[in-house]
Structures are given as structure tokens and as C-alpha cells.
Design a protein around this motif. Structure first.
Motif, PDB file in Angstrom:
ATOM      1  N   ALA A   1       0.848  -1.192   0.000  1.00  0.00           N
ATOM      2  CA  ALA A   1       0.000   0.000   0.000  1.00  0.00           C
ATOM      3  C   ALA A   1       0.882   1.239   0.000  1.00  0.00           C
ATOM      4  O   ALA A   1       1.880   1.316   0.732  1.00  0.00           O
ATOM      5  N   CYS A   2       0.529   2.213  -0.793  1.00  0.00           N
ATOM      6  CA  CYS A   2       1.293   3.458  -0.863  1.00  0.00           C
ATOM      7  C   CYS A   2       1.161   4.208   0.462  1.00  0.00           C
ATOM      8  O   CYS A   2       0.035   4.431   0.938  1.00  0.00           O
ATOM      9  N   PRO A   3       2.261   4.620   1.078  1.00  0.00           N
ATOM     10  CA  PRO A   3       2.195   5.333   2.368  1.00  0.00           C
ATOM     11  C   PRO A   3       1.441   6.655   2.278  1.00  0.00           C
ATOM     12  O   PRO A   3       0.896   7.121   3.274  1.00  0.00           O
ATOM     13  N   ARG A   4       1.373   7.241   1.084  1.00  0.00           N
ATOM     14  CA  ARG A   4       0.737   8.548   0.960  1.00  0.00           C
ATOM     15  C   ARG A   4      -0.755   8.432   0.666  1.00  0.00           C
ATOM     16  O   ARG A   4      -1.575   9.038   1.354  1.00  0.00           O
ATOM     17  N   CYS A   5      -1.126   7.642  -0.383  1.00  0.00           N
ATOM     18  CA  CYS A   5      -2.539   7.601  -0.802  1.00  0.00           C
ATOM     19  C   CYS A   5      -3.240   6.301  -0.453  1.00  0.00           C
ATOM     20  O   CYS A   5      -4.453   6.186  -0.610  1.00  0.00           O
ATOM     21  N   GLY A   6      -2.498   5.301  -0.027  1.00  0.00           N
ATOM     22  CA  GLY A   6      -3.095   4.020   0.330  1.00  0.00           C
ATOM     23  C   GLY A   6      -3.391   3.112  -0.848  1.00  0.00           C
ATOM     24  O   GLY A   6      -3.940   2.025  -0.675  1.00  0.00           O
TER      25      GLY A   6
ATOM     26  N   GLU B   1       3.283   4.880  -8.271  1.00  0.00           N
ATOM     27  CA  GLU B   1       3.889   5.618  -9.380  1.00  0.00           C
ATOM     28  C   GLU B   1       3.490   7.090  -9.392  1.00  0.00           C
ATOM     29  O   GLU B   1       4.266   7.946  -9.831  1.00  0.00           O
ATOM     30  N   ASP B   2       2.278   7.409  -8.873  1.00  0.00           N
ATOM     31  CA  ASP B   2       1.846   8.812  -8.850  1.00  0.00           C
ATOM     32  C   ASP B   2       2.480   9.567  -7.679  1.00  0.00           C
ATOM     33  O   ASP B   2       3.028  10.664  -7.851  1.00  0.00           O
ATOM     34  N   CYS B   3       2.408   8.971  -6.508  1.00  0.00           N
ATOM     35  CA  CYS B   3       2.933   9.649  -5.318  1.00  0.00           C
ATOM     36  C   CYS B   3       4.451   9.711  -5.326  1.00  0.00           C
ATOM     37  O   CYS B   3       5.046  10.553  -4.646  1.00  0.00           O
ATOM     38  N   ARG B   4       5.081   8.852  -6.085  1.00  0.00           N
ATOM     39  CA  ARG B   4       6.542   8.873  -6.168  1.00  0.00           C
ATOM     40  C   ARG B   4       7.024  10.216  -6.741  1.00  0.00           C
ATOM     41  O   ARG B   4       7.993  10.805  -6.280  1.00  0.00           O
ATOM     42  N   ILE B   5       6.299  10.729  -7.701  1.00  0.00           N
ATOM     43  CA  ILE B   5       6.657  12.021  -8.303  1.00  0.00           C
ATOM     44  C   ILE B   5       6.417  13.155  -7.307  1.00  0.00           C
ATOM     45  O   ILE B   5       7.248  14.057  -7.144  1.00  0.00           O
ATOM     46  N   THR B   6       5.263  13.085  -6.632  1.00  0.00           N
ATOM     47  CA  THR B   6       4.934  14.135  -5.658  1.00  0.00           C
ATOM     48  C   THR B   6       5.962  14.181  -4.534  1.00  0.00           C
ATOM     49  O   THR B   6       6.434  15.254  -4.126  1.00  0.00           O
ATOM     50  N   GLU B   7       6.326  13.003  -4.026  1.00  0.00           N
ATOM     51  CA  GLU B   7       7.271  12.940  -2.916  1.00  0.00           C
ATOM     52  C   GLU B   7       8.636  13.468  -3.328  1.00  0.00           C
ATOM     53  O   GLU B   7       9.290  14.203  -2.578  1.00  0.00           O
ATOM     54  N   ALA B   8       9.063  13.128  -4.509  1.00  0.00           N
ATOM     55  CA  ALA B   8      10.368  13.604  -4.962  1.00  0.00           C
ATOM     56  C   ALA B   8      10.370  15.115  -5.139  1.00  0.00           C
ATOM     57  O   ALA B   8      11.374  15.796  -4.876  1.00  0.00           O
TER      58      ALA B   8
END
Length: 680
Positions: free
Chosen positions: A599-604, A639-646
Motif C-alpha cells: 500500500a502506498c504510504p501517501r494515498c493508500g 507511481e503517482d505519489c513517487r513524483i509528488t514525494e520527490a
């Protein structure tokens, strides 16, 4: 099977040369029985009376079939169905006991067969004569009034030029050839025209390699090896040894008749969407290509790259491809498997209902089998009363469903009549016989004498002796009565399951020989990464994914053992095991491997698996780009939150280590002076 279907069965004792067991025949034939002693002559009025009823009519006589067909045509009635009970049943040392067989033959003959699909071939008579000596020129001279000729001489022997030149004569060696009647293409090396000044022998001009010659007919009189595999059945290609005058005469006569439009049967029905040949540039099943004796089957290209292509024009109809096709993409069309299965079912069940026991099914063709059965009946003891003949177009087309179905419907043995010299395409038939015997052995239904086998002979008396020597080995249970439905593979599975049920067997799995169309694809779960590559190439959806969770599932009943999954698996953890699985688990998808989703830590959002992410992080841990824990943590995001986090953390995944500070000579001297002072 009892009762009538409105049909009338006219059965003649052929001037009382055979006994008619009217009770047994009537009990099983499924029609109103009417008898005669000389139906074709003194009692022809009985035939006409039956014809006048307008009801379907089966006449138990093939010897006088032309007469009866003529009378029906003149009366404006439908042509009757004809069946041979004389040579196949009544004219036998056991003819008095042949009543159940006669009933079975009558009932089976009434099963309708669909029309034969046809392939048109057109020949305008353009002929290339390949030769080495004057025999070729003589053949061309005799055919020049009927065909458009070109003679190609090898140049291996001196040939005296003809006085006149009614057709072109060239020199050349046929290196390769493709095509069929009406569409041959020959590649010629050393192609050269004769010099006009040729005197005692042809002198040739400049030569050229790789020339192409197109023709409708090829007459090969070179004496060299044939240009085609299984050349005897390549329509339009006529080959004879120039030293064999009789063979040359036959070839010349045949060539002269090959002008016009010809219809040949379309032997194979093919459904490309079912083919398991290839996926994603990986080859899986090549059974048909490996067995085709004529080269009619090739790998597809372009839009057809995932399947094979069958040339109906080249196909000679041996049926080897249909006999071994695991998916039903290729099926025999003369007749289709389901129609032949219905006839076989009715033959065997009627025989039992009419009082017969322990039947032996004899599968044969018309070209070899009919004359042998005729000779055996006229000059020998005839067929044993329990041997039920079934004529097919090509015995080598016999697939597993028909062999298994025959046993399930009560045949105590199956014998396939083949020529004494092994025929083209027979490998598939022998593979199916082996598979059937393995299945019967696994169910405990085998016998010291194989239940399914071939009889390879051209001698009718040897055939009779082999059949008479078969032991009576009846099963201790009533036959199955199921209907044959679906593809040949599905029909085979139905038959084997029905046989297991009526036998009361508790066997769960049966080991089968290699290349059998049933089995399990085993996955070494320790090495499986759930990449799901196998699910994308499986042509039958035996391997599937669960769209809701990381999971690989396998449906054994759907697996055709094509091998595409094993060829595609990047970890090489899939192996094939041919077998029959009668358990309920084989009929429903079973979970092979599953993992906890990540599960993605940001959006689940669920993406991938925890194990796969851990494997990726472990592999990248030594890379400078992910040496910083903050950068490695990005891999935990979708894949979506990876961009936001970076972006928000201002992490540049491509940033390298800090560049070294540029130093001058004065900087080094100043630093050295400082160290010296500190040491004092």
C-alpha cells in the motif's frame, strides 16, 4: 437408441447367401425393418413401394447402389442411404451371429454427415517438364497439343536437338520449388538458352542462377530426388524415373488430364484464435508443424504471427495436424469430429442394444480397407461377428476423442487398419493410441493385449487372423451413453471422465506420455516473482491473475501443455507434467501463489507486492543513486505519489555526489603551512 425415426430399412439376404436375424436387426436399427431376398431384381417393387412412402430410406446393399439411385432419381425421390452388410457382416464364418452388427451398421449409416467443403484449383495447362535426356523431349512432344510446354534439361547428358522447336527448351537445375496445381514456382540455377547453331547436341549460352519459372503443372523426369516432401500427394507434381517406361507413360497420361478447374476437399477446418503456436515472439506448440508430411503448415507472419497457417491447396488430408492439435484449432472436416463421434456412438450403443457383446471397433479407409474387407468376405472367413467396421477418410486423422469415446461407448478394443508400409502422418495416430492406452492403464482398464492399436498389413487374410485372435476382453460394466459435445479435446475429456464413472474407479490422477493434451504446469513458488508473464501468453487462460490482489491462479482442465508459459517465464520456474486429473480441483482455478499487496504510504493505493518492493530495494541498495535512505524510501510510494514525494522533498533522483572543490597551488601551500603550524 430403440424405436424408429420414421426411416425404413430395406435389408436383402442377397438370394439367401446370408442369414438375417430379423429380431436383432429390428431391435436396434432404429427404423421400420422390411426384408427381401432379391431386392435388386425380382423384388424391386418392394424398393419402389418403400420409396413411394416419401420416408427416409436406408438400403442394406452397396453392390446395386447405382441401380437404386437411378430408380430414385427417375421417381423424383431423395437418394437413399446405402450400407454394406453383406461383405462386412453376413458373408462371414460367423454370419449367423451377425444380427447385432447388421443393426449397428444400419443405425450408424442413418447418422447425417455434413457436406464436404471444397477448395478450387485452376490449371491452364502451363507445364514445366524437368528432364535429363531425350525422354523429356519425347514426353513434351506427345503433350504439345494439350499443354503449354517448356522443357528444362539438366545438361547432365547430351541431347540431340529436335528438327523443329514447337516448345522452348532450356538448360537449368531446379534448386527449389513451392506451390501446387495451378500455382507452382521453381527456382532455377544455371538457366541458359540453347544456341541456334546446336548441331549433334544442345550447346548452351550464358547461364544465370536464381531464375524463377512459374507453371501450373510440373512433370519431373530427371530421376533426381523429388522437389517436395511427400511428393506423391502434391497435386500437379508428377514424377517418374526416366528409366521406367511404364511410370513415364502414367505420368504423361496424368499430365494431359490436368487442365481446367478442379475441386479438392478442404480437409482441415482451422480456427486461428484457438492456436497455441506462439505469443510475444515465443514459440509454444509446434505439434502440427512437426508432423505435417507435405509442408502445408508454416508459422504465420504479420497479423497471423501468433498462429500457424495451413495451406488448403497443399494439404493432402492425412489429418495428422488435427489428430494432435491440443486446442481444437485444427479439426478434420471429412467429416467433422462431432459428426463422426455421433456415428461412432450410435454404432456401438446400437450393437449392445441389439444383443451384441464385447465389440471391437475396426477403423479403416475406402482406398485400402474396403478392398481388403471385400476380399476377406469373398475368399476368407470374413470379419468376426463382433468386429464393427467404421470407414473414415483417413485413419491417420483419428484423434484421441474418438479412441477414448469408442472405449467409453463400449468397445472392448480399437484397431486401426493401416498399410503395411508406414503412411505419411501416422505418427500422430500412434501418439494418440499410446495416450489412450496410458489413460486406460491408469484407470485399471488395460489388458495384456492393448486395447487400442494399429494393424499394419496389406494382406486381407493377415487382417482376418489378427482380428480373430483378439481375446474377448469385455468390461464388467455397462458403457457410457454421454453425447459428444465441444472440441475434440473437450470430447476426449468427457469420454475419459465418463469411462471412469461407469467403471466406478476412484483414481484421481493418471500419468500420460509426453505431448499429451492434458496436464499441469507446475510453478516453483519459491522462485516465482508474480510477474504474471505466464498469464499474458497462455492461449487458453489456464494461468490467470486476480485483478483484486497479487495472485496467480491455474486451471488444470484448460491447460493444453503448449509450453508457452515455460518458454516465457523469466525466472524459468514453470515445468510441464502431462497427466489426467479427475479431481474436482482440476475444474476450478487454484491459487498457485499469492503475496500481501503493498500500500502506498501517501494515498493508500495498492500496487505490486511487499516482497517485490523489498527485492527491488535490496538490489538497488548498493547503487549510488539510492545510497541515501531518503531516496530509497521513494520506492515505497506508488507511481503517482513517487513524483509528488520527490518534488516536495526536493529530491533529485539523478543528482550525484557533491562536486569536489577546485584547489589551486596556493591553496595546497596554504593548507600545508597551516598543518605545519598546528604540529608545532
Amino acid at each position: 437408441m430403440s424405436g424408429t425415426d420414421g426411416r425404413i430399412a430395406l435389408v436383402c439376404s442377397c438370394e439367401d447367401t446370408m442369414r438375417l436375424d430379423e429380431r436383432a436387426i429390428a431391435r436396434g436399427c432404429g427404423a421400420e425393418l422390411r426384408t427381401a431376398e432379391q431386392l435388386c431384381m425380382a423384388q424391386l417393387d418392394r424398393f419402389m413401394a418403400a420409396l413411394g412412402t416419401g420416408r427416409p430410406l436406408t438400403v442394406a446393399c452397396t453392390a446395386q447402389a447405382p441401380l437404386f439411385a437411378q430408380e430414385a432419381e427417375q421417381a423424383g425421390a431423395a437418394t437413399p442411404t446405402f450400407v454394406n452388410i453383406r461383405e462386412q457382416a453376413g458373408w462371414s464364418a460367423e454370419g449367423r451371429a451377425a444380427g447385432p452388427k447388421m443393426a449397428a451398421l444400419l443405425a450408424a449409416a442413418a447418422e447425417p454427415m455434413p457436406p464436404t467443403p471444397l477448395v478450387p484449383l485452376e490449371s491452364r495447362g502451363v507445364t514445366l517438364v524437368l528432364g535429363r535426356d531425350a525422354v523429356a523431349l519425347d514426353a513434351a512432344t506427345r503433350l504439345q497439343d494439350r499443354l503449354d510446354l517448356t522443357v528444362l534439361l539438366t545438361g547432365a547428358e547430351d541431347v540431340q536437338p529436335a528438327h523443329a522447336a514447337p516448345f522452348p527448351v532450356m538448360q537449368g537445375r531446379a534448386r527449389a520449388a513451392t506451390g501446387w496445381l495451378g500455382a507452382f514456382e521453381v527456382t532455377v540455377d544455371g538457366a541458359a538458352l540453347p544456341r541456334p547453331s546446336s548441331r549433334a547436341r544442345y550447346d548452351w549460352g550464358p547461364s544465370k542462377d536464381g531464375a524463377t519459372s512459374r507453371a501450373d503443372i510440373l512433370l519431373d523426369l530427371t530421376g533426381n530426388p523429388p522437389l517436395f516432401p511427400a511428393h506423391e500427394v502434391r497435386q500437379g507434381y508428377l514424377r517418374a524415373d526416366p528409366a521406367d517406361a511404364a511410370a513415364v507413360e502414367r505420368a504423361i497420361a496424368a499430365a494431359g488430364d490436368l487442365v481446367g478447374t478442379f475441386d479438392k476437399p478442404r480437409f482441415i477446418a482451422f480456427e486461428g484464435g484457438l492456436c497455441a503456436h506462439a505469443r510475444n515472439k515465443q514459440h509454444g506448440c509446434t505439434r502440427c508443424i512437426d508432423l505435417c508430411p507435405t509442408g502445408a503448415i508454416t508459422s504465420g507472419t504479420g497479423p497471423l504471427k501468433d498462429q500457424v497457417v495451413i495451406s488448403a491447396e497443399i494439404c493432402a488430408g492425412c489429418g495428422a495436424c488435427a489428430a494432435v492439435c491440443p486446442t481444437g484449432a485444427a479439426t478434420y472436416a471429412l467429416p467433422p469430429p462431432a459428426a463422426l463421434a455421433n456415428r461412432l456412438r450410435r454404432l456401438l450403443l446400437t450393437y449392445r442394444e441389439a444383443g451384441g457383446q464385447a465389440p471391437v471397433l475396426l477403423v479403416h479407409d475406402a482406398a485400402q480397407g474396403e478392398p481388403m474387407l471385400d476380399a476377406l468376405a469373398r475368399h476368407g472367413d470374413g470379419l468376426p461377428a463382433r468386429v464393427l467396421p467404421l470407414q473414415v477418410n483417413e485413419p491417420t486423422s483419428l484423434d484421441l476423442s474418438l479412441i477414448a469415446g469408442a472405449v467409453a461407448w463400449g468397445a472392448s478394443a480399437v484397431r486401426v487398419l493401416l498399410p503395411g508400409r508406414r503412411t505419411h502422418g501416422a505418427e500422430g495416430l500412434f501418439r494418440n493410441l499410446e495416450t489412450a492406452n496410458a489413460a486406460l492403464a491408469g484407470l485399471g482398464l488395460d489388458h495384456a493385449t492393448p486395447r487400442a492399436a494399429a494393424i499394419e498389413t496389406d494382406d486381407p487374410f493377415s487382417l482376418g487372423e489378427a482380428l480373430a485372435a483378439l481375446p474377448r476382453a469385455p468390461f464388467a460394466f455397462a458403457p457410457a451413453t454421454h453425447q459428444a459435445i465441444g472440441t475434440p479435446r473437450e470430447m476426449a475429456l468427457q469420454a475419459l471422465r465418463a469411462l471412469r464413472d461407469v467403471a466406478g474407479s476412484v483414481v484421481e490422477t493418471v500419468t500420460l506420455p509426453a505431448l499429451a493434451p492434458f496436464g499441469v504446469a507446475r510453478v516453483d513458488t519459491a522462485g516465482c516473482t508474480l510477474c504474471l508473464a505466464c498469464t499474458s501468453v497462455c492461449p487458453t487462460s489456464a494461468f490467470t491473475a486476480n485483478p483484486e490482489t497479487p495472485q496467480l491462479r491455474f486451471l488444470e482442465d484448460a491447460c493444453v501443455q503448449c509450453g508457452l508459459c515455460a518458454a516465457t517465464c523469466p525466472e524459468k520456474v514453470i515445468t510441464l507434467e502431462p497427466r489426467l486429473n479427475f479431481s474436482a480441483a482440476a475444474a476450478s482455478p487454484q491459487v498457485v501463489k499469492e503475496e500481501e499487496p503493498a500500500a502506498c504510504p501517501r494515498c493508500g493505493k495498492l500496487f505490486g507486492t511487499k516482497a517485490s518492493i523489498a527485492r527491488v530495494k535490496a538490489k538497488l541498495s548498493a547503487h549510488w543513486m539510492f545510497a541515501d535512505p531518503a531516496r530509497a524510501a521513494i520506492l515505497d510510494f506508488c507511481e503517482d505519489c513517487r513524483i509528488t514525494e520527490a518534488t516536495t522533498a526536493r529530491i533529485d533522483p539523478y543528482a550525484g555526489p557533491a562536486r569536489p572543490v577546485t584547489k589551486t597551488t596556493e591553496d595546497y601551500l596554504r593548507e600545508a603551512e597551516r598543518k605545519r603550524r598546528e604540529e608545532q
